[in-house]
Design a protein around this motif. Structure first.
Motif, PDB file in Angstrom:
ATOM      1  N   GLY A   1       7.671   3.168  -1.930  1.00 16.58           N
ATOM      2  CA  GLY A   1       6.653   3.994  -2.571  1.00 16.58           C
ATOM      3  C   GLY A   1       7.011   4.313  -4.015  1.00 16.58           C
ATOM      4  O   GLY A   1       6.152   4.264  -4.905  1.00 16.58           O
TER       5      GLY A   1
ATOM      6  N   ALA B   1       4.673  10.669  -8.736  1.00 13.06           N
ATOM      7  CA  ALA B   1       3.536  10.619  -7.818  1.00 13.06           C
ATOM      8  C   ALA B   1       4.008  10.623  -6.368  1.00 13.06           C
ATOM      9  O   ALA B   1       3.380  11.245  -5.505  1.00 13.06           O
ATOM     10  N   THR B   2       5.127   9.955  -6.112  1.00  7.37           N
ATOM     11  CA  THR B   2       5.669   9.939  -4.754  1.00  7.37           C
ATOM     12  C   THR B   2       6.076  11.338  -4.323  1.00  7.37           C
ATOM     13  O   THR B   2       5.745  11.786  -3.221  1.00  7.37           O
TER      14      THR B   2
ATOM     15  N   GLN C   1       5.024  14.197  -5.442  1.00  4.13           N
ATOM     16  CA  GLN C   1       3.848  15.053  -5.284  1.00  4.13           C
ATOM     17  C   GLN C   1       3.156  14.780  -3.955  1.00  4.13           C
ATOM     18  O   GLN C   1       2.750  15.711  -3.253  1.00  4.13           O
ATOM     19  N   TYR C   2       3.038  13.509  -3.589  1.00  5.62           N
ATOM     20  CA  TYR C   2       2.350  13.164  -2.345  1.00  5.62           C
ATOM     21  C   TYR C   2       3.122  13.662  -1.125  1.00  5.62           C
ATOM     22  O   TYR C   2       2.514  14.018  -0.107  1.00  5.62           O
TER      23      TYR C   2
ATOM     24  N   ILE D   1       4.496   3.341  -7.155  1.00 11.89           N
ATOM     25  CA  ILE D   1       3.723   4.343  -7.903  1.00 11.89           C
ATOM     26  C   ILE D   1       4.587   5.303  -8.715  1.00 11.89           C
ATOM     27  O   ILE D   1       4.060   6.193  -9.377  1.00 11.89           O
TER      28      ILE D   1
ATOM     29  N   LEU E   1       3.747   5.985   2.402  1.00 10.25           N
ATOM     30  CA  LEU E   1       4.201   7.367   2.210  1.00 10.25           C
ATOM     31  C   LEU E   1       3.614   8.303   3.263  1.00 10.25           C
ATOM     32  O   LEU E   1       4.250   9.307   3.610  1.00 10.25           O
ATOM     33  N   THR E   2       2.436   7.984   3.771  1.00 10.66           N
ATOM     34  CA  THR E   2       1.885   8.785   4.869  1.00 10.66           C
ATOM     35  C   THR E   2       2.759   8.641   6.107  1.00 10.66           C
ATOM     36  O   THR E   2       3.068   9.638   6.787  1.00 10.66           O
TER      37      THR E   2
ATOM     38  N   ARG F   1       0.849  -1.198   0.000  1.00  4.96           N
ATOM     39  CA  ARG F   1       0.000   0.000   0.000  1.00  4.96           C
ATOM     40  C   ARG F   1       0.885   1.248   0.000  1.00  4.96           C
ATOM     41  O   ARG F   1       1.342   1.699   1.049  1.00  4.96           O
ATOM     42  N   ALA F   2       1.096   1.793  -1.187  1.00  9.10           N
ATOM     43  CA  ALA F   2       2.055   2.895  -1.340  1.00  9.10           C
ATOM     44  C   ALA F   2       1.677   4.106  -0.501  1.00  9.10           C
ATOM     45  O   ALA F   2       2.530   4.692   0.181  1.00  9.10           O
ATOM     46  N   TYR F   3       0.413   4.504  -0.546  1.00 11.29           N
ATOM     47  CA  TYR F   3       0.046   5.759   0.113  1.00 11.29           C
ATOM     48  C   TYR F   3       0.033   5.641   1.631  1.00 11.29           C
ATOM     49  O   TYR F   3       0.255   6.629   2.326  1.00 11.29           O
ATOM     50  N   VAL F   4      -0.198   4.444   2.141  1.00 14.46           N
ATOM     51  CA  VAL F   4      -0.065   4.236   3.588  1.00 14.46           C
ATOM     52  C   VAL F   4       1.405   4.370   3.989  1.00 14.46           C
ATOM     53  O   VAL F   4       1.753   5.057   4.964  1.00 14.46           O
TER      54      VAL F   4
END
Length: 308
Positions: free
Chosen positions: A247, A255-256, A258-259, A251, A19-20, A14-17
């Motif tokens: 991450g 995208a990394t 930017q997030y 993705i 990266l969070t 889960r990339a966004y988890v």
């Protein structure tokens, strides 16, 4: 769907988890650096942070490091420059700046990194920039100046800037240079590159740490000192870099990157929550300008209208 791998395997996909958590850990780095300023001097915090992080990383990185050593050695100048910028110089400047400015200011100034990366890319790598990108950079820089000048143009005109803000501004500029030069890194495994960068960084930090010790600046023997060193060694160093690299694998780098713009917002919240720092109107105005500038500079060009 199966759950054979367990929760850790699911988390790793889960990339966004991931990266969070990365953004949260990196934001916490400024919070801890500010909170521990009376306990751990800047060079000491940098030196022990990366020394312990290297010890944690080596068991994972060693097989890749052995395989990639010829490529790293063949490209040692760029590896040395990147390690000196990202691990050596940036961290000492960040922790030094936090001695005399707030973590909130630090995080908001760091939010200008995307704009600075565009500027440095144009100057150093001759990247082509559009009028829209230039406008976005100017808006973001206006936001930074609003924060640094505390909303008072007279402070900027008289150059009566907080030295901590200026130092962190220099650190952010070096990080922008690192980000631009990163495209020249050798094609090796991310863990190999990180381990080599840390080794270079420790070599850069060591003489500064020696001068700090010679000047009589010592780590205060207290639980807070140990906790600060433990946090910066494990979370923003070891875990955050592993999560960040993963991450990028999942993705992609665009995208990394930017997030990761959420990091200053998280840091501002943490500074108010844990350090009791106050959010002023000039912070809000400056952040609004920075975010607007990033949006303008990063917005994709509109497709040309077609007749008919």
């Amino acid at each position: 769907m199966t759950n054979d791998g367990g929760p850790l395997t699911a988390l790793w996909s889960r990339a966004y988890v991931l990266l969070t958590f990365t953004a949260l850990f990196w934001a916490g780095n400024s919070i801890v650096g500010r909170a521990a300023r009376e306990l751990v001097p800047p060079a000491a915090l940098s030196f022990w942070r990366w020394t312990f992080a290297l010890l944690l990383l080596l068991p994972l990185a060693w097989p890749h490091l052995k395989r990639d050593w010829p490529a790293l050695r063949a490209n040692w100048p760029i590896v040395a420059v990147l390690g000196a910028l990202a691990i050596g110089s940036f961290n000492i400047l960040l922790y030094t700046g936090l001695q005399s400015t707030t973590a909130l200011n630090s995080m908001l100034i760091q939010s200008a990194q995307p704009a600075l990366i565009l500027i440095v890319g144009a100057l150093v790598m001759r990247d082509r920039t559009s009028l829209r990108q230039v406008a976005g950079v100017l808006v973001s820089l206006a936001g930074v100046l609003t924060i640094v000048g505390r909303g008072d143009p007279a402070l900027l005109i008289a150059l009566q800037l907080n030295i901590g803000d200026a130092i962190i501004g220099g650190a952010v500029l070096l990080w922008a240079l690192y980000s631009v030069l990163l495209r020249r890194r050798p094609a090796v495994h991310p863990l190999s590159f990180l381990a080599a960068s840390i080794i270079v960084g420790i070599v850069v930090i060591a003489p500064v740490y020696a001068v700090e010790l010679w000047a009589g600046k010592r780590i205060v023997a207290a639980p807070g000192s140990a906790l600060a060193i433990a946090y910066v060694s494990v979370f923003p160093s070891f875990l955050a870099y592993l999560f960040f690299n993963r991450g990028v694998e999942l993705i992609g780098s665009a995208a990394t990157g930017q997030y990761m713009n959420v990091m200053p917002l998280m840091g501002a919240g943490l500074a108010m929550l844990f350090l009791g720092e106050t959010l002023h109107l000039f912070h809000v105005a400056g952040l609004a300008l920075i975010v607007a500038g990033i949006w303008v500079a990063g917005r994709p060009p509109q497709p040309a209208a077609t007749a008919g």
